[in-house]
Scaffold this motif. Structure first.
Motif, PDB file in Angstrom:
ATOM      1  N   UNK A  82       0.836  -1.212   0.000  1.00 34.60           N
ATOM      2  CA  UNK A  82       0.000   0.000   0.000  1.00 34.60           C
ATOM      3  C   UNK A  82       0.867   1.257   0.000  1.00 34.60           C
ATOM      4  N   UNK A  83       1.910   1.287   0.808  1.00 29.16           N
ATOM      5  CA  UNK A  83       2.767   2.469   0.849  1.00 29.16           C
ATOM      6  C   UNK A  83       3.484   2.676  -0.481  1.00 29.16           C
ATOM      7  N   UNK A  84       3.798   1.596  -1.169  1.00 31.06           N
ATOM      8  CA  UNK A  84       4.435   1.715  -2.484  1.00 31.06           C
ATOM      9  C   UNK A  84       3.449   2.172  -3.550  1.00 31.06           C
ATOM     10  N   UNK A  85       2.238   1.630  -3.518  1.00 30.85           N
ATOM     11  CA  UNK A  85       1.312   1.810  -4.636  1.00 30.85           C
ATOM     12  C   UNK A  85       0.108   2.697  -4.340  1.00 30.85           C
ATOM     13  N   UNK A  86      -0.220   2.853  -3.062  1.00 28.55           N
ATOM     14  CA  UNK A  86      -1.450   3.555  -2.701  1.00 28.55           C
ATOM     15  C   UNK A  86      -2.686   2.685  -2.807  1.00 28.55           C
ATOM     16  N   UNK A  87      -2.499   1.380  -3.083  1.00 30.30           N
ATOM     17  CA  UNK A  87      -3.619   0.460  -3.280  1.00 30.30           C
ATOM     18  C   UNK A  87      -3.679  -0.532  -2.123  1.00 30.30           C
ATOM     19  N   UNK A  88      -4.835  -0.618  -1.449  1.00 27.74           N
ATOM     20  CA  UNK A  88      -5.011  -1.558  -0.347  1.00 27.74           C
ATOM     21  C   UNK A  88      -5.600  -2.856  -0.893  1.00 27.74           C
ATOM     22  N   UNK A  89      -4.855  -3.947  -0.773  1.00 25.87           N
ATOM     23  CA  UNK A  89      -5.325  -5.239  -1.242  1.00 25.87           C
ATOM     24  C   UNK A  89      -4.558  -6.341  -0.524  1.00 25.87           C
ATOM     25  N   UNK A  90      -5.037  -7.568  -0.652  1.00 22.07           N
ATOM     26  CA  UNK A  90      -4.387  -8.731  -0.059  1.00 22.07           C
ATOM     27  C   UNK A  90      -4.577  -9.909  -1.006  1.00 22.07           C
ATOM     28  N   UNK A  91      -4.202 -11.111  -0.546  1.00 19.30           N
ATOM     29  CA  UNK A  91      -4.300 -12.322  -1.362  1.00 19.30           C
ATOM     30  C   UNK A  91      -5.059 -13.400  -0.589  1.00 19.30           C
ATOM     31  N   UNK A  92      -5.478 -14.440  -1.288  1.00 21.40           N
ATOM     32  CA  UNK A  92      -6.100 -15.578  -0.601  1.00 21.40           C
ATOM     33  C   UNK A  92      -5.119 -16.202   0.377  1.00 21.40           C
ATOM     34  N   UNK A  93      -3.872 -16.365  -0.059  1.00 19.41           N
ATOM     35  CA  UNK A  93      -2.857 -16.922   0.839  1.00 19.41           C
ATOM     36  C   UNK A  93      -2.741 -16.075   2.103  1.00 19.41           C
ATOM     37  N   UNK A  94      -2.754 -14.744   1.923  1.00 14.76           N
ATOM     38  CA  UNK A  94      -2.667 -13.847   3.077  1.00 14.76           C
ATOM     39  C   UNK A  94      -3.870 -13.974   3.991  1.00 14.76           C
ATOM     40  N   UNK A  95      -5.067 -13.994   3.423  1.00 14.70           N
ATOM     41  CA  UNK A  95      -6.269 -14.134   4.251  1.00 14.70           C
ATOM     42  C   UNK A  95      -6.274 -15.463   4.981  1.00 14.70           C
ATOM     43  N   UNK A  96      -5.753 -16.514   4.336  1.00  8.33           N
ATOM     44  CA  UNK A  96      -5.755 -17.825   4.994  1.00  8.33           C
ATOM     45  C   UNK A  96      -4.833 -17.822   6.209  1.00  8.33           C
ATOM     46  N   UNK A  97      -3.722 -17.104   6.143  1.00  7.79           N
ATOM     47  CA  UNK A  97      -2.817 -17.060   7.297  1.00  7.79           C
ATOM     48  C   UNK A  97      -3.411 -16.255   8.443  1.00  7.79           C
ATOM     49  N   UNK A  98      -4.356 -15.374   8.127  1.00 10.54           N
ATOM     50  CA  UNK A  98      -5.042 -14.621   9.169  1.00 10.54           C
ATOM     51  C   UNK A  98      -6.272 -15.331   9.690  1.00 10.54           C
ATOM     52  N   UNK A  99      -6.621 -16.484   9.065  1.00 12.29           N
ATOM     53  CA  UNK A  99      -7.807 -17.304   9.367  1.00 12.29           C
ATOM     54  C   UNK A  99      -9.077 -16.547   8.990  1.00 12.29           C
ATOM     55  N   UNK A 100      -9.084 -16.024   7.782  1.00 15.09           N
ATOM     56  CA  UNK A 100     -10.268 -15.387   7.208  1.00 15.09           C
ATOM     57  C   UNK A 100     -10.809 -16.166   6.005  1.00 15.09           C
ATOM     58  N   UNK A 101     -10.173 -17.301   5.641  1.00 13.22           N
ATOM     59  CA  UNK A 101     -10.526 -18.008   4.415  1.00 13.22           C
ATOM     60  C   UNK A 101     -11.154 -19.357   4.735  1.00 13.22           C
ATOM     61  N   UNK A 102     -12.259 -19.661   4.075  1.00  7.15           N
ATOM     62  CA  UNK A 102     -12.945 -20.935   4.216  1.00  7.15           C
ATOM     63  C   UNK A 102     -12.543 -21.822   3.039  1.00  7.15           C
ATOM     64  N   UNK A 103     -11.783 -22.884   3.319  1.00  2.00           N
ATOM     65  CA  UNK A 103     -11.278 -23.748   2.257  1.00  2.00           C
ATOM     66  C   UNK A 103     -12.364 -24.653   1.683  1.00  2.00           C
ATOM     67  N   UNK A 104     -13.419 -24.874   2.440  1.00  2.85           N
ATOM     68  CA  UNK A 104     -14.483 -25.752   1.963  1.00  2.85           C
ATOM     69  C   UNK A 104     -15.387 -25.025   0.979  1.00  2.85           C
ATOM     70  N   UNK A 105     -15.735 -23.773   1.300  1.00  5.29           N
ATOM     71  CA  UNK A 105     -16.577 -22.986   0.390  1.00  5.29           C
ATOM     72  C   UNK A 105     -15.763 -22.183  -0.609  1.00  5.29           C
ATOM     73  N   UNK A 106     -14.431 -22.146  -0.401  1.00  6.23           N
ATOM     74  CA  UNK A 106     -13.508 -21.404  -1.267  1.00  6.23           C
ATOM     75  C   UNK A 106     -13.898 -19.927  -1.337  1.00  6.23           C
ATOM     76  N   UNK A 107     -14.120 -19.373  -0.142  1.00  3.66           N
ATOM     77  CA  UNK A 107     -14.542 -17.972  -0.051  1.00  3.66           C
ATOM     78  C   UNK A 107     -14.174 -17.435   1.329  1.00  3.66           C
ATOM     79  N   UNK A 108     -14.380 -16.141   1.534  1.00  5.68           N
ATOM     80  CA  UNK A 108     -14.147 -15.545   2.849  1.00  5.68           C
ATOM     81  C   UNK A 108     -15.041 -16.230   3.880  1.00  5.68           C
ATOM     82  N   UNK A 109     -14.484 -16.510   5.047  1.00  3.64           N
ATOM     83  CA  UNK A 109     -15.199 -17.243   6.099  1.00  3.64           C
ATOM     84  C   UNK A 109     -16.149 -16.298   6.839  1.00  3.64           C
ATOM     85  N   UNK A 110     -17.254 -15.968   6.196  1.00  3.62           N
ATOM     86  CA  UNK A 110     -18.199 -15.010   6.773  1.00  3.62           C
ATOM     87  C   UNK A 110     -18.740 -15.467   8.122  1.00  3.62           C
TER      88      UNK A 110
END
Length: 499
Positions: free
Chosen positions: A166-194
């Protein structure tokens, strides 16, 4: 033409300049010149300010360009590796609202355990592949519960590498791999773990937009260029947490391949294509860098917090001059350290020990016979035994190691350390002279999808040596079993004390 890779560690920021055509490392720099500190307002806490990382990134990029006579216009891509599980929260102007709660901060352990128990172990294991534990989501929940005035002002949360991008580009974004390490990813539904974030009361709009791990993730902004010395528009082509990135740096992408690292913490990181987990409370399971919703690649990770930090602590307190001197001292002592044992679990809660905070233990020291050489050997063996213990857990979870690759870092440069692990696991360890920063720089080319060329660059440039299992393994096995029995007694005592 060149690419640059940044490795955002908790000790330092490393930056590598790599020749695009050959993958050859031209230069690696580290900032700052002394190790970065951590802010510990309470026992078990660990924080750093995100803008400190950014300042060191800028200093490192400017050094790389200046010291190597490279024009900013000759940089064709940026790759970012970063310390995992950290939490950065920013307001709607992108300004951090507090220090980052970093990977080794254990304040959220009880929050994650409560979620694991209330949501159900089976559901968490099947969908998240992990206990929520002390990961980023649990840290964000801690902020919500304990700093509601800060939580109310959060526009987005980010992982450490997301913040640097973000500091380099001004764009706030992440990846599936990143969300999974934070425990925000549902591997069964293949989506954010709402269902999970709803349990924590976390709003979905706090989650950054997603980009592919290997993709054009945004170009360097005018402000980013001004601060870093890089050219406006230079694309960010890659980002990943440090352990998936270390595996990438060692050409570990496929089931049965294992990456080992011996930094401040120690890691055995094995690839599998299975979503089956039996040890979700003790072993981490994350989307690997080449995971997609159509290609299951899971990084199964056993982490030992007290690894390199244990050896560094010993060096500082024994007043020896270098790791090389310690290794020489250790070589003067036989396998098993004449009975001296070191359990190196003094760097916070250990996930392989079910998130127990055990502390470091040095035992069986005879004041008449044992010397600092015995402590050096026992420390190397104790850390190595911890790696073996972690691999035993992963084997019970279905991992069958076919190849183990490790970086040429301080621990793996020790013949004692590498031979101990190799012999007890029964697998050769291949050593490569690479770093996370070099891997991140090379990964800039993977958005083209040429993994074969990537692997050849590693073999051609980085292979150093291999450590094969000793034919006489009985002494190693005897020492390991003694160490493991003592560990089990320590854990039993801890449970009885808690009760």
């Amino acid at each position: 033409m060149y690419t640059i890779g940044f490795d955002i560690g908790s000790s330092s920021i490393k930056a590598a300049l790599v020749e695009k055509a050959t993958g050859k490392s031209i230069a690696v720099v580290s900032e700052p010149s002394v190790e970065m500190g951590m802010i510990a307002l309470q026992n078990g806490w660990a924080e750093q300010h995100p803008d400190d990382w950014w300042q060191h990134v800028c200093n490192a990029s400017k050094r790389l360009l200046k010291e190597n006579g490279v024009s900013p216009d000759s940089i064709t891509g940026i790759g970012i590796s970063y310390q995992m599980h950290g939490l950065v929260v920013v307001d709607d102007k992108g300004i951090p609202l507090r220090n980052s709660i970093i990977w080794c901060d254990s304040r959220a352990v009880t929050i994650g355990q409560k979620a694991f128990d209330e949501l159900g172990h089976n559901k968490c294991s099947e969908h998240l592949l992990n206990s929520p534990a002390n990961f980023t989501a649990s840290k964000l929940k801690w902020v919500k519960d304990n700093e509601p005035e800060i939580y109310a002002r959060i526009y987005k949360f980010m992982l450490p590498g997301d913040y640097i991008a973000y500091k380099l580009s001004g764009k706030i974004c992440s990846t599936i791999s990143g969300l999974s390490e934070g425990i925000f990813w549902d591997f069964k539904t293949k989506s954010i773990a709402n269902w999970f974030i709803e349990y924590y009361g976390i709003e979905e709009n706090l989650i950054p937009d997603l980009v592919d791990t290997f993709s054009d993730q945004g170009g360097i902004s005018e402000q980013g260029a001004k601060d870093s010395g890089l050219a406006i528009g230079t694309p960010i082509f890659y980002r990943a947490g440090d352990q998936p990135n270390n595996a990438l740096s060692l050409n570990v992408f496929n089931p049965g391949e294992v990456a080992a690292t011996g930094g401040t913490s120690g890691v055995m990181y094995a690839i599998t294509d299975s979503l089956s987990v039996k040890e979700s409370a003790r072993v981490n399971n994350f989307a690997h860098v080449n995971y997609t919703t159509n290609n299951t690649r899971i990084g199964k990770m056993a982490c030992i917090n007290g690894a390199g930090i244990m050896y560094r602590w010993l060096m500082n307190n024994l007043k020896v001059s270098s790791y090389e001197e310690m290794n020489e001292l250790a070589e003067s002592v036989p396998i098993g350290s004449d009975g001296v044992t070191v359990h190196p679990f003094g760097n916070g809660a250990e996930r392989v020990l079910n998130n127990k905070t055990l502390g470091t233990r040095m035992a069986n020291i005879n004041l008449n016979n044992h010397t600092k050489a015995h402590l050096c050997r026992a420390a190397l063996e104790g850390i190595a035994f911890s790696f073996v213990y972690g691999m035993e857990i992963m084997k019970s979870d279905g991992i069958v190691p076919k190849v183990i690759r490790a970086g040429n870092d301080n621990l793996f440069r020790s013949e004692i350390f590498s031979n101990t692990i190799s012999t007890l696991i029964g697998q050769e360890i291949e050593i490569y002279n690479t770093t996370g920063a070099i891997g991140a720089a090379r990964a800039c080319e993977l958005h083209h999808g040429d993994f074969d060329a990537f692997g050849k660059h590693i073999m051609n440039n980085d292979y150093v040596m291999g450590f094969k299992p000793s034919k006489n393994s009985s002494s190693y096995t005897l020492a390991y079993n003694k160490w493991k029995k003592e560990l089990e007694l320590m854990l039993e005592h801890l449970v009885n004390t808690d009760e």
